[in-house]
Design a protein around this motif. Structure first.
Motif, mmCIF file in Angstrom:
data_model
loop_
_atom_site.group_PDB
_atom_site.id
_atom_site.type_symbol
_atom_site.label_atom_id
_atom_site.label_comp_id
_atom_site.label_asym_id
_atom_site.label_seq_id
_atom_site.Cartn_x
_atom_site.Cartn_y
_atom_site.Cartn_z
ATOM 1 N N ASN A 9 10.504 -16.190 16.120
ATOM 2 C CA ASN A 9 10.812 -15.239 15.056
ATOM 3 C C ASN A 9 10.284 -15.699 13.707
ATOM 4 O OD1 ASN A 9 12.132 -13.674 16.939
ATOM 5 N ND2 ASN A 9 14.160 -14.402 16.385
ATOM 6 N N ALA A 10 10.077 -16.991 13.536
ATOM 7 C CA ALA A 10 9.596 -17.530 12.261
ATOM 8 C C ALA A 10 8.103 -17.290 12.067
ATOM 9 C CB ALA A 10 9.890 -19.019 12.181
ATOM 10 N N LEU A 11 7.392 -17.011 13.147
ATOM 11 C CA LEU A 11 5.948 -16.821 13.055
ATOM 12 C C LEU A 11 5.597 -15.376 12.729
ATOM 13 C CD1 LEU A 11 4.860 -18.810 16.242
ATOM 14 C CD2 LEU A 11 4.750 -19.585 13.872
ATOM 15 N N PRO A 12 4.630 -15.161 11.827
ATOM 16 C CA PRO A 12 4.144 -13.799 11.591
ATOM 17 C C PRO A 12 3.583 -13.226 12.899
ATOM 18 C CG PRO A 12 3.339 -15.305 9.902
ATOM 19 C CD PRO A 12 3.984 -16.143 10.972
ATOM 20 N N LEU A 13 3.675 -11.920 13.066
ATOM 21 C CA LEU A 13 3.278 -11.281 14.329
ATOM 22 C C LEU A 13 1.896 -11.683 14.839
ATOM 23 C CD1 LEU A 13 4.814 -7.706 13.997
ATOM 24 C CD2 LEU A 13 5.494 -9.541 15.538
ATOM 25 N N PRO A 14 0.841 -11.725 14.009
ATOM 26 C CA PRO A 14 -0.473 -12.101 14.561
ATOM 27 C C PRO A 14 -0.479 -13.528 15.127
ATOM 28 C CG PRO A 14 -0.726 -11.092 12.387
ATOM 29 C CD PRO A 14 0.746 -11.318 12.604
ATOM 30 N N GLN A 15 0.172 -14.468 14.435
ATOM 31 C CA GLN A 15 0.215 -15.849 14.926
ATOM 32 C C GLN A 15 1.113 -15.966 16.152
ATOM 33 O OE1 GLN A 15 0.230 -15.208 11.541
ATOM 34 N NE2 GLN A 15 -1.837 -15.969 11.272
ATOM 35 N N ARG A 16 2.207 -15.237 16.169
ATOM 36 C CA ARG A 16 3.090 -15.243 17.347
ATOM 37 C C ARG A 16 2.329 -14.751 18.573
ATOM 38 N NH1 ARG A 16 8.051 -11.442 17.058
ATOM 39 N NH2 ARG A 16 8.065 -12.396 15.020
ATOM 40 N N ALA A 17 1.571 -13.687 18.409
ATOM 41 C CA ALA A 17 0.799 -13.140 19.536
ATOM 42 C C ALA A 17 -0.222 -14.166 20.038
ATOM 43 C CB ALA A 17 0.105 -11.844 19.116
ATOM 44 N N ARG A 18 -0.888 -14.856 19.115
ATOM 45 C CA ARG A 18 -1.873 -15.871 19.525
ATOM 46 C C ARG A 18 -1.200 -17.020 20.257
ATOM 47 N NH1 ARG A 18 -6.187 -17.614 15.429
ATOM 48 N NH2 ARG A 18 -7.215 -18.142 17.373
ATOM 49 N N LEU A 19 -0.042 -17.461 19.762
ATOM 50 C CA LEU A 19 0.687 -18.534 20.425
ATOM 51 C C LEU A 19 1.140 -18.097 21.813
ATOM 52 C CD1 LEU A 19 1.911 -21.398 20.269
ATOM 53 C CD2 LEU A 19 3.973 -20.332 19.309
ATOM 54 N N MET A 20 1.654 -16.879 21.922
ATOM 55 C CA MET A 20 2.177 -16.394 23.197
ATOM 56 C C MET A 20 1.091 -16.274 24.264
ATOM 57 S SD MET A 20 5.362 -16.416 23.034
ATOM 58 C CE MET A 20 5.672 -15.631 24.615
ATOM 59 N N GLY A 117 -0.736 -23.117 12.117
ATOM 60 C CA GLY A 117 -0.340 -24.526 12.107
ATOM 61 C C GLY A 117 0.674 -24.839 11.029
ATOM 62 N N ILE A 118 0.452 -24.325 9.821
ATOM 63 C CA ILE A 118 1.375 -24.588 8.716
ATOM 64 C C ILE A 118 2.736 -23.964 9.002
ATOM 65 C CG2 ILE A 118 1.855 -23.999 6.295
ATOM 66 C CD1 ILE A 118 -1.202 -24.377 5.819
ATOM 67 N N VAL A 119 2.752 -22.717 9.438
ATOM 68 C CA VAL A 119 4.025 -22.045 9.721
ATOM 69 C C VAL A 119 4.743 -22.729 10.881
ATOM 70 C CG1 VAL A 119 5.092 -19.872 10.475
ATOM 71 C CG2 VAL A 119 3.270 -19.832 8.783
ATOM 72 N N LEU A 120 3.999 -23.136 11.902
ATOM 73 C CA LEU A 120 4.598 -23.805 13.050
ATOM 74 C C LEU A 120 5.234 -25.136 12.645
ATOM 75 C CD1 LEU A 120 5.023 -23.702 16.148
ATOM 76 C CD2 LEU A 120 2.874 -24.949 16.358
ATOM 77 N N VAL A 121 4.500 -25.950 11.894
ATOM 78 C CA VAL A 121 5.025 -27.255 11.473
ATOM 79 C C VAL A 121 6.236 -27.082 10.560
ATOM 80 C CG1 VAL A 121 4.509 -29.352 10.137
ATOM 81 C CG2 VAL A 121 2.890 -28.532 11.854
ATOM 82 N N ARG A 122 6.173 -26.139 9.635
ATOM 83 C CA ARG A 122 7.326 -25.889 8.753
ATOM 84 C C ARG A 122 8.541 -25.435 9.556
ATOM 85 N NH1 ARG A 122 4.459 -22.761 3.717
ATOM 86 N NH2 ARG A 122 3.685 -24.639 2.671
ATOM 87 N N SER A 123 8.313 -24.566 10.541
ATOM 88 C CA SER A 123 9.418 -24.077 11.360
ATOM 89 C C SER A 123 10.035 -25.200 12.180
ATOM 90 C CB SER A 123 8.935 -22.956 12.287
ATOM 91 O OG SER A 123 8.467 -21.866 11.522
ATOM 92 N N VAL A 124 9.200 -26.036 12.782
ATOM 93 C CA VAL A 124 9.715 -27.173 13.557
ATOM 94 C C VAL A 124 10.475 -28.121 12.630
ATOM 95 C CG1 VAL A 124 9.076 -29.204 14.928
ATOM 96 C CG2 VAL A 124 8.002 -26.985 15.398
ATOM 97 N N ALA A 125 9.962 -28.354 11.428
ATOM 98 C CA ALA A 125 10.654 -29.228 10.477
ATOM 99 C C ALA A 125 12.024 -28.661 10.106
ATOM 100 C CB ALA A 125 9.807 -29.428 9.220
#
Length: 151
Positions: A9-20, A117-125
């Protein structure tokens, strides 16, 4: 205490789709040890259903549950930091279904998509900060209840 964030949920939709696109659906039966502290951390999961207990070995015979994870929660963060070994163990408290992500593929995607990458690392942090606060509270409770003295 702040509300735990959900990684996807923390990832913007385009990045979430790429990760998924990298996700594999997996399942674990109840009581299955998903990983052990000190093992090689080369993947992570987002829980789709069920519950997982994060455990810490406190003596050779005693394991303490330090966190309980459920739907939407991130399971595993040690893949992101050297020495890439699990800091805790994890056990399926009930049957679990999850999305599994291979760390190397996700890290490669982060190199190609720095915003992800930035959003993912911030979310994990943020997740780690919340878990640290919760774990500290549980350990203090455990020691207070079992007469082990103060921390």
């Amino acid at each position: 205490m702040t509300k735990a964030i959900k990684l996807l949920n923390a990832l913007p939709l385009p990045q979430r789709a790429r990760l998924m696109e990298l996700a594999q659906e997996v399942s674990f039966p109840e009581d299955d040890r998903i990983f052990e502290a000190g093992g090689r951390a080369d993947r992570f999961w987002v829980i789709r259903s069920g519950a997982v207990s994060l455990t810490q070995q406190v003596t050779s015979l005693q394991r303490v549950t330090v966190a309980s994870l459920g739907v939407g929660d991130l399971l595993g963060w040690s893949w992101l930091f050297p020495p890439y070994e699990w800091d805790f163990g994890a056990e399926a408290f009930s049957p679990v279904r999850a999305y599994e992500f291979e760390a190397a593929s996700v890290l490669d995607l982060c190199e190609r998509d720095p915003q992800l990458g930035i959003v993912l690392v911030r979310s994990v942090a943020e997740i780690l900060a919340h878990r640290l606060e919760s774990t500290r509270g549980r350990l203090m409770e455990h020691y207070a209840l079992h007469g082990r003295g103060s921390l």
